[in-house]
Write an enzyme that holds these catalytic residues in place. Sequence first.
Site, PDB file in Angstrom:
ATOM      1  N   ASP A 145       0.781  -1.210  -0.018  1.00  0.00           N
ATOM      2  CA  ASP A 145       0.304  -0.240   0.412  1.00  0.00           C
ATOM      3  C   ASP A 145       1.210   1.703  -0.222  1.00  0.00           C
ATOM      4  OD1 ASP A 145      -2.287   1.433   0.146  1.00  0.00           O
ATOM      5  OD2 ASP A 145      -2.863   1.297   2.475  1.00  0.00           O
ATOM      6  N   GLU A 194      -3.020  10.446  -0.993  1.00  0.00           N
ATOM      7  CA  GLU A 194      -4.035   9.064  -1.026  1.00  0.00           C
ATOM      8  C   GLU A 194      -4.088   9.180   0.371  1.00  0.00           C
ATOM      9  OE1 GLU A 194      -6.213   4.726  -1.531  1.00  0.00           O
ATOM     10  OE2 GLU A 194      -4.232   5.868  -0.301  1.00  0.00           O
ATOM     11  N   GLU A 195      -3.595   8.538   1.434  1.00  0.00           N
ATOM     12  CA  GLU A 195      -3.982   8.198   2.928  1.00  0.00           C
ATOM     13  C   GLU A 195      -4.857   9.551   3.643  1.00  0.00           C
ATOM     14  OE1 GLU A 195      -4.510   5.212   3.624  1.00  0.00           O
ATOM     15  OE2 GLU A 195      -2.446   3.681   2.117  1.00  0.00           O
ATOM     16  N   ASP A 241      -3.312  -1.083  -6.503  1.00  0.00           N
ATOM     17  CA  ASP A 241      -3.464  -0.747  -5.610  1.00  0.00           C
ATOM     18  C   ASP A 241      -3.673  -2.029  -4.119  1.00  0.00           C
ATOM     19  OD1 ASP A 241      -3.184   1.305  -2.741  1.00  0.00           O
ATOM     20  OD2 ASP A 241      -4.911   1.482  -2.870  1.00  0.00           O
ATOM     21  N   HIS A 333      -3.257  -1.501   6.268  1.00  0.00           N
ATOM     22  CA  HIS A 333      -3.305  -0.231   7.605  1.00  0.00           C
ATOM     23  C   HIS A 333      -2.504  -1.560   8.730  1.00  0.00           C
ATOM     24  CE1 HIS A 333      -6.112   2.462   5.074  1.00  0.00           C
ATOM     25  NE2 HIS A 333      -5.045   2.504   4.354  1.00  0.00           N
TER      26      HIS A 333
END
Length: 396
Positions: A145, A194-195, A241, A333
Amino acid sequence: MLLAYRNVSVIVSLCLGLLMLTSVQAYEKLSDETLSALPRPNSDFNIHNGALLSPILQTRVPGTPGSTAVLNHFADFFRTTLPKWKIEVQNSTSKTPMSKKEVPFKNFIATRDPPWAQIGDVERLTLVAHYDSKIEPKGFIGGIDSAAPCAMIMHAVRSIDAALDKKWTALQQQGLNDFLDGEHGIQVIFLDGEEAFKEWTATDSLYGARALATHWDDQFYPAMSEFKTPLSSISLFVLLDLLGATNPTILSYYETTHWAYQSLGELEKRFKSLKQFKTSSSSPWFVDTEKDVHNLTPSGGIQDDHIPFLAKGVEILHLIDFAPFKGFPSVWHTIDDDGEHLDMDTVEDWSMVVTAFAAEWLELEGYFDQPKAATARRDEEYAASEAIRLNKKTEL
């Protein structure tokens, strides 16, 4: 990215609106010899000292030294390895829930167009991944990621560049470039921000993607150009992704790009049948290849960098590891999403699939250097087929 079910109806409506905009394309498949001879990343994907992957495996929160280091890695790679590519950085700033000051976001863009092409007259295959990492948990690396997807794309474009140059040179030498029915190039986008910094919302996420989509939508080509804006010149936006975990599950989300998804599924099958995959699982990655376009998985639940582009009419192929009733890969995550938890055989196999897909899209069959024995067997057959193909392209 975020799995969410808010605003599903809005996104579905946008997707349905796209169905009338695009017709199915066709391109020449790579031969078995070419598939088997495509370059492999080998030590370049070593997580400790590999030239492509290891420099990305660090914390890279937007606006931090790690982010700058990775951005410089991309720039150095293209300047030294792919000097014919045009590189640029699109800058923007935004406040985040974690900072009262403006945070800088830097999108890296690399493009290669035919040397004879005029600005605004080229449609491009666009390969995309985000390069930023989450601010929490502290020390988060983001192997799947999305450090590994970035490295996959770098390997793919490096692997096809010489063949692309060879093709374009041949077309110019034969005077055939003036008769082509369209100009086709390739583009790489490594997106920043993106996060989410705190909690995923419409404003705390996709910082770079939102900025770039808006910028390109407002940037117009010359009046007589084939395409109106940089957005309209994207023939396919391929977003990678969460790739790099073992036994991925990739769904197909959009009717108008299902044919491209099926092409990827076919490449996977061919690599496996040729025993060119390092992974040994017989389970398919592209599980929707046999589905009718009217029975695809609803796409509204996954928020990712494609959303701002989808909203502006860009054709999307979203390659993300997500299985119904299972969700994203287990390291998603978490602090375990690092280089050590990547399945390196899967990472390498992904790089080969992406390479082959780009090569087929740009019709590079016959332009790769082949082993001498294979070349000798195929010379006469290829010359005849290439003459027929180019002749068809010159017909009015």
